[in-house]
Design an enzyme around this catalytic site. Structure first.
Site, mmCIF file in Angstrom:
data_model
loop_
_atom_site.group_PDB
_atom_site.id
_atom_site.type_symbol
_atom_site.label_atom_id
_atom_site.label_comp_id
_atom_site.label_asym_id
_atom_site.label_seq_id
_atom_site.Cartn_x
_atom_site.Cartn_y
_atom_site.Cartn_z
ATOM 1 N N HIS A 1 1.015 -1.156 0.081
ATOM 2 C CA HIS A 1 0.023 -0.173 -0.070
ATOM 3 C C HIS A 1 0.965 1.358 -0.007
ATOM 4 O O HIS A 1 0.685 2.229 -0.993
ATOM 5 C CB HIS A 1 -0.935 0.007 1.297
ATOM 6 C CG HIS A 1 -1.802 1.094 1.339
ATOM 7 N ND1 HIS A 1 -2.997 1.098 1.166
ATOM 8 C CD2 HIS A 1 -1.333 2.347 1.773
ATOM 9 C CE1 HIS A 1 -3.651 2.414 1.418
ATOM 10 N NE2 HIS A 1 -2.701 3.088 1.686
ATOM 11 N N GLU A 2 1.781 1.512 1.020
ATOM 12 C CA GLU A 2 2.520 2.548 1.091
ATOM 13 C C GLU A 2 3.389 2.731 -0.029
ATOM 14 O O GLU A 2 3.849 3.707 -0.557
ATOM 15 C CB GLU A 2 3.392 2.791 2.379
ATOM 16 C CG GLU A 2 2.591 2.462 3.877
ATOM 17 C CD GLU A 2 1.449 3.571 3.694
ATOM 18 O OE1 GLU A 2 1.648 4.582 3.054
ATOM 19 O OE2 GLU A 2 0.375 3.277 4.306
ATOM 20 N N HIS B 1 1.741 4.616 -2.751
ATOM 21 C CA HIS B 1 1.800 5.891 -2.441
ATOM 22 C C HIS B 1 3.201 6.287 -3.200
ATOM 23 O O HIS B 1 3.240 7.453 -3.931
ATOM 24 C CB HIS B 1 1.776 6.404 -1.236
ATOM 25 C CG HIS B 1 0.271 6.381 -0.539
ATOM 26 N ND1 HIS B 1 -0.658 6.834 -1.226
ATOM 27 C CD2 HIS B 1 -0.033 5.550 0.494
ATOM 28 C CE1 HIS B 1 -1.771 6.672 -0.330
ATOM 29 N NE2 HIS B 1 -1.588 5.997 0.590
HETATM 30 ZN ZN LIG Z 1 -2.674 5.252 1.950
#
Ligand SMILES: [Zn+2]
Length: 698
Positions: free
Chosen positions: A494-495, A498
């Site tokens: 997830h990170e 980003h």
């Molecule tokens: Zn996030």
């Protein structure tokens, strides 16, 4: 989550910086041009004492830049006003970028004290810009003529957002109102800071100590070893400590047979910042909301929610509320069914109890074993941090042709941090990635991605971005490397998503205006690949034997996808409703925080066995960019599930689809309206069904 450091709006042209660099620069590494590879922050030279003088100098420089834009005798143009403002303040955002990253990862009483001193300085500085009448008059002049200026879509988007930012920060108010707004901003920023610091202090203070091995019954060896390590850190050798940090808290609740201790640790977390001590956030939160309401009223909004939502994809609280309600009933129904299944296990085992909230994790784990024949502890050896890291890099290579090469010559702020140069398939470097995976007392909880510097175009050349990924994953122990749970592995993906968004951006301008309910699309889409069998066999290998994760385990993992989804959706949605309840409140003046929260949860029919994912007093999202915005994760969930369908329809690593996602989303989010970008990628608006199906909410 994502938490970009509070971006200081504009920044300064290099020419200015070169001319105006103060004499102080010689002694202050934050003010001198960075001579490191890729001009990365020289962490080996930066000391805490450098921050305040650096911010003061950078503010002076930024003020001078802003003044020269406002005083420009030439008629306002896009270039001499909007572009100039975008480029102003670069030094300041570089300095604060470093500081706020460190305040998240290397916090200390000294850093907290500096933050406390910086907060009013920066708040006043921002107000000086937003409330500068001459400057606003020029921006408005350009904005009013926008349709005749032949601007690109990106320029129009920047101009519209910048104009709206001025209005949202009080540019249209009278003098008296402006003065009050300044006071509100000052006070709010200090209260927000105190809220976060209280949260950190209380999280560190919330733990249990075990000195009898009998109380360790049920815990897997690596979790026991982690408890022993944490005890050593707290100077309690020979004992075991379990903390409110998720990597410690969650497995303890999953496995510890001692119910009383589960209740104790669970409650320690659930009650933090709510103990009527110096770190209690109740009164502080109430004060903050009273100020927030006053600010929003000054700016023409009856309630804060309409103010925060107007520039998002959702646009109004009504849209958010109806979105949440659509998901709520199916989620709650699913959670109740899960509870019944778990109660049946407890009854069969003759536990003689009615399940409480501190039992959920423990019986969920039993249910997982019974129903899906899956055991978190048996899975972890296939998800070492090293393998998961290989996994994220491999996925980026397969989708976007990227390569990652570790650079040991780049200064880091902590020995656990690693730096990677990110390269295109032709070998060209496009950015740097800093990873910082494990918890420590100085690090805030949760996981996030930020940047020391974002990408933009300077004189036709792209400035290399410096992205960070910060997690609080399970630590290595004396005998095993870091072995992640599936959730922790997903968090890393997830990170990293980003970070890809930051690393691949081709934005021309420095100002960042990504709509907050779209920013979780690049991150959440990455989670879809984690458990796909075709991908798992490429990275999930046993850390000792190197054996690929067995096929039947993959099959069982896939089957268990909906495991505990009712609980996850319910605790998440409850927090979304709580966030909206706060922001839809007209007056927090005479409220009782505990009663308010209890009523908000009763209104939606939350069951007592589940608490909202965050209690108000430690709901950090409500403090920053996620005010009236916690719903964004599910909102973007609709986008990412629909986007991932596109890959499932063709192939998981379809190059054409990946390129379309990269070109329209990863490179461009924040440079145009998110729905416009999404439609360009997908050829249509997103459908909600893939999201509902993925979460068992159909
Ligand atoms: Zn996030």
């Amino acid at each position: 989550m994502i938490s970009k450091h509070a971006r200081l709006i504009f920044a300064c042209a290099l020419t200015f910086a070169a001319v105006c660099l103060p004499a102080l620069a010689q002694d202050n590494p934050l003010l001198a041009p960075y001579t490191t590879p890729y001009q990365t922050p020289p962490f080996d030279k930066i000391q805490n004492a450098h921050f305040i003088p650096a911010v003061q100098e950078a503010i002076k420089l930024h003020d001078a830049e802003i003044q020269s834009i406002a005083d420009n005798p030439a008629a306002a143009t896009f270039d001499n006003t909007i572009t100039a403002m975008d480029m102003a303040g670069e030094l300041l955002s570089n300095v604060t970028g470093v500081f706020y990253s460190l305040s998240g990862t290397m916090n200390s009483p000294e850093i907290q004290d500096i933050a406390k001193q910086l907060s009013p300085l920066l708040s006043a500085h921002n107000d000086n810009i937003w409330l500068n009448e001459k400057l606003f008059a020029r921006v408005k002049n350009v904005y009013d003529r926008r349709s005749s200026l032949k601007l690109s879509a990106e320029q129009l988007y920047l101009l519209g957002n910048m104009y709206r930012d001025f209005v949202r920060r009080g540019a249209l108010l009278n003098e008296e109102q402006k003065a009050r707004l300044r006071e509100i901003n000052q006070e709010s920023s200090l209260l927000g800071l105190k809220f976060r610091n209280n949260n950190l202090t209380e999280t560190n203070e919330s733990y249990i100590v075990i000195d009898d091995t009998a109380d360790l019954a049920g815990l897997p060896d690596n979790i026991v070893a982690m408890g022993a390590d944490d005890a050593r850190i707290k100077n309690l050798p020979g004992k075991w400590v379990f903390t409110a940090q998720r990597p410690s808290w969650t497995p303890f609740l999953q496995y510890a047979d001692n119910r009383k201790l589960r209740q104790k640790l669970y409650t320690a977390y659930a009650m933090h910042c709510n103990r009527d001590n110096d770190y209690d956030n109740k009164g502080l939160l109430q004060k903050l909301f009273v100020l927030r309401e006053e600010r929003c009223r000054l700016l023409g909004h009856r309630i804060p929610a309409t103010f925060y939502l107007e520039d998002r994809m959702a646009k109004t609280p009504e849209v958010v509320d109806s979105f949440l309600w659509k998901l709520w009933q199916p989620a709650l129904k699913r959670a109740k069914a899960e509870l019944a299944e778990m109660q049946a296990i407890a009854d069969r085992e003759k536990a003689g109890i009615k399940l409480e909230s501190w039992d959920w994790w423990y019986y969920a784990e039993k249910l997982r074993k019974e129903k899906y024949d899956l055991d978190d502890a048996a899975l972890r050896p296939y998800f070492s941090t090293a393998n998961v890291e290989k996994g994220i890099f491999l996925l980026a290579e397969k989708l976007y042709g990227l390569g990652f090469v570790e650079r040991k010559d780049i200064p880091i702020y902590h020995p656990e941090v690693k730096v990677y140069e990110v390269r295109e398939s032709n070998g060209k470097a496009i950015g740097l990635l800093y990873t910082d995976f494990f918890p420590r007392e100085s690090k805030g909880s949760g996981a996030w991605s930020g940047s020391f510097r974002s990408s933009f175009m300077r004189d036709g050349k792209r400035v290399i971005p410096l992205a960070t990924v910060v997690c609080n994953s399970s630590k290595p122990t004396a005998t095993t490397p870091s072995l992640l749970s599936i959730d922790e592995a997903k968090t890393v993906f997830h990170e990293f998503g980003h970070a890809l968004n930051t690393l691949l951006s081709t934005a021309a301008y420095r100002s960042e205006y990504a709509q907050q309910d779209a920013v979780e699309l690049p991150s959440q889409i990455m989670e879809n690949w984690v458990l796909e069998p075709e991908f798992l066999k490429l990275y999930a290998r046993h850390y000792q034997t190197g054996e690929i994760i067995p096929l039947d385990m993959v099959e069982r993992l896939k089957n268990s996808y909906l495991f505990n989804k009712g609980f996850e959706s319910t605790e998440y949605l409850a927090a979304c409703f709580l966030d909206m309840a706060w922001h839809e409140l007209e007056s927090a003046k005479d409220m009782n925080v505990t009663e308010f929260e209890a009523k908000a949860m009763a209104d939606i029919g939350l069951i007592p066995e589940i608490l909202p994912r965050y209690h108000s007093v430690y709901f950090g999202h409500m403090m920053g960019g996620y005010s009236a915005g916690y719903y964004s994760y599910n909102w973007a969930g609709v986008l990412d599930a629909d986007a991932f369908e596109a890959f499932k329809e063709t192939s998981l690593f379809d190059k054409k689809m990946a390129t379309a996602f990269r070109k329209n989303i990863l490179e461009r989010l924040g440079t145009e309206d998110a729905m416009t970008l999404y439609k360009r990628f997908r050829g249509r608006e997103p459908k909600v069904e893939p999201f509902l199906e993925r979460n068992g909410l159909l």
